[in-house]
Design a protein around this motif. Structure first.
Motif, mmCIF file in Angstrom:
data_model
loop_
_atom_site.group_PDB
_atom_site.id
_atom_site.type_symbol
_atom_site.label_atom_id
_atom_site.label_comp_id
_atom_site.label_asym_id
_atom_site.label_seq_id
_atom_site.Cartn_x
_atom_site.Cartn_y
_atom_site.Cartn_z
ATOM 1 N N GLY A 1 -22.186 -0.963 56.761
ATOM 2 C CA GLY A 1 -21.317 0.434 56.744
ATOM 3 C C GLY A 1 -20.079 0.249 56.383
ATOM 4 O O GLY A 1 -19.329 1.224 56.028
ATOM 5 N N LEU A 2 -19.535 -1.013 56.183
ATOM 6 C CA LEU A 2 -18.153 -1.101 55.816
ATOM 7 C C LEU A 2 -18.002 -1.926 54.339
ATOM 8 O O LEU A 2 -18.552 -2.598 53.956
ATOM 9 C CB LEU A 2 -17.400 -2.569 56.769
ATOM 10 N N TYR A 3 -17.105 -1.161 53.679
ATOM 11 C CA TYR A 3 -16.914 -1.686 52.427
ATOM 12 C C TYR A 3 -15.406 -2.122 51.959
ATOM 13 O O TYR A 3 -14.314 -1.653 52.635
ATOM 14 C CB TYR A 3 -16.970 -0.537 51.615
ATOM 15 N N GLU A 4 -15.492 -3.054 51.293
ATOM 16 C CA GLU A 4 -13.948 -3.731 50.661
ATOM 17 C C GLU A 4 -13.435 -2.717 49.524
ATOM 18 O O GLU A 4 -14.013 -2.373 48.630
ATOM 19 C CB GLU A 4 -14.276 -5.058 49.991
ATOM 20 N N VAL A 5 -12.280 -2.596 49.494
ATOM 21 C CA VAL A 5 -11.530 -1.789 48.500
ATOM 22 C C VAL A 5 -10.670 -2.667 48.066
ATOM 23 O O VAL A 5 -9.373 -3.102 48.717
ATOM 24 C CB VAL A 5 -10.974 -0.317 49.221
ATOM 25 N N ARG A 6 -10.531 -3.200 46.862
ATOM 26 C CA ARG A 6 -9.528 -4.089 46.225
ATOM 27 C C ARG A 6 -8.697 -3.471 45.268
ATOM 28 O O ARG A 6 -9.117 -2.555 44.269
ATOM 29 C CB ARG A 6 -10.362 -5.215 45.662
ATOM 30 N N VAL A 7 -7.304 -3.625 45.433
ATOM 31 C CA VAL A 7 -6.553 -2.970 44.438
ATOM 32 C C VAL A 7 -5.351 -4.022 44.154
ATOM 33 O O VAL A 7 -5.182 -5.197 44.969
ATOM 34 C CB VAL A 7 -5.542 -1.725 45.152
ATOM 35 N N ASN A 8 -4.550 -3.851 43.042
ATOM 36 C CA ASN A 8 -3.670 -4.692 42.618
ATOM 37 C C ASN A 8 -4.190 -6.262 42.562
ATOM 38 O O ASN A 8 -3.585 -7.227 42.932
ATOM 39 C CB ASN A 8 -2.594 -4.759 43.625
ATOM 40 N N LYS A 9 -5.205 -6.270 41.998
ATOM 41 C CA LYS A 9 -6.113 -7.594 41.742
ATOM 42 C C LYS A 9 -6.570 -8.332 43.093
ATOM 43 O O LYS A 9 -7.696 -8.861 43.268
ATOM 44 C CB LYS A 9 -5.134 -8.485 40.890
ATOM 45 N N THR A 10 -5.486 -8.636 44.217
ATOM 46 C CA THR A 10 -5.971 -9.288 45.367
ATOM 47 C C THR A 10 -5.516 -8.417 46.617
ATOM 48 O O THR A 10 -5.638 -9.093 47.695
ATOM 49 C CB THR A 10 -5.026 -10.514 45.353
ATOM 50 N N GLU A 11 -5.204 -7.308 46.668
ATOM 51 C CA GLU A 11 -5.150 -6.526 47.890
ATOM 52 C C GLU A 11 -6.367 -6.134 48.409
ATOM 53 O O GLU A 11 -6.810 -5.254 47.652
ATOM 54 C CB GLU A 11 -3.934 -5.414 47.898
#
Length: 244
Positions: A58-68
């Motif tokens: 139920g937990l998802y990773e959200v990636r921004v700025n390439k590595t955040e």
């Protein structure tokens, strides 16, 4: 770095879910829902590069700025900023993910702008970006002296102020760069004043900025893995073994 703040449920989000429900689309991928929800509710959030599942249900990773990295639920109702720890394996999954994202092919490093220290047969290799006035770097160097059968490529990376530039120039221009560096880092023997072409140091700083090397020491292993900070010797040994 983006800082989460209170969000709002806007008209676009409401219309999106209304359309989904009206069409009977119960199989809309959570990744699409998360993108839509967060984009609408958090307009200051940088463009989302990727949404992916994590090992936690139920937990998802959200990636921004390439590595955040951020985490969210499957509906995008909550945004979590922090580290995900696997308690069974005792591993930091967030740290491992960031290391993978920030990996740099070893053969892309400009080794001509570094000097080399060889211990033993030099079979294993790593590269380190270090500022001569970095206390953590000095501690790290004392650990590295315990390594055997290793080739260390040292990139002088003077980012802590004018004196770092002066010391880096004097080390780079010394007849024996490795000896001058080691004497300063482990024994506080100030490198004597010397002059030569120091354009390599400027190229090192430019390279580091382009590749998000924001602190020292930063180490790269043969498989491209990046490790930030003065990590313990056993961590270095593990990374060297894995790099094979």
């Amino acid at each position: 770095m983006f800082t989460p703040f209170a969000y709002r449920r806007g008209p676009l989000t409401a219309m999106f879910f209304a359309t989904v429900l009206a069409a009977g689309c119960t199989s809309v991928p959570p990744e699409d829902i998360i993108r839509q929800t967060l984009t609408e509710r958090l307009p200051n959030l940088p463009k989302i590069d990727e949404v992916s599942k994590t090992p936690m249900e139920g937990l998802y990773e959200v990636r921004v700025n390439k590595t955040e990295i951020f985490y969210t639920d499957r509906a995008g109702n909550y945004l979590i900023q922090g580290e995900l720890i696997d308690t069974k394996e005792r591993t930091n999954l967030t740290e491992a993910r960031v290391e993978k994202l920030t990996a740099l092919p070893f053969d892309s490093l400009p080794l001509q702008d570094a000097f080399t220290i060889v211990r033993g047969n030099g079979a294993r290799k790593l590269a380190i970006f270090e500022d001569p006035n970095c206390g953590f770097c000095k501690r790290f160097e004392r650990e590295l002296e315990k390594l055997d059968n290793v080739t260390v490529h040292v990139f002088l990376y003077p980012i802590l102020g004018p004196d770092s530039v002066v010391k880096s120039e004097n080390i780079w221009c010394a007849p024996d760069k490795a000896r001058a560096f080691s004497a300063w880092m482990t024994q506080n023997v100030v490198p004597p004043k010397a002059s030569c072409d120091t354009a390599a140091l400027q190229r090192n700083v430019a390279f580091g900025q382009q590749n998000r090397i924001s602190g020292t020491p930063t180490t790269f292993f043969a498989d491209g893995t990046r490790v930030a900070g003065a990590v313990p010797l056993d961590r270095i040994e593990q990374a060297l073994a894995a790099a094979k």
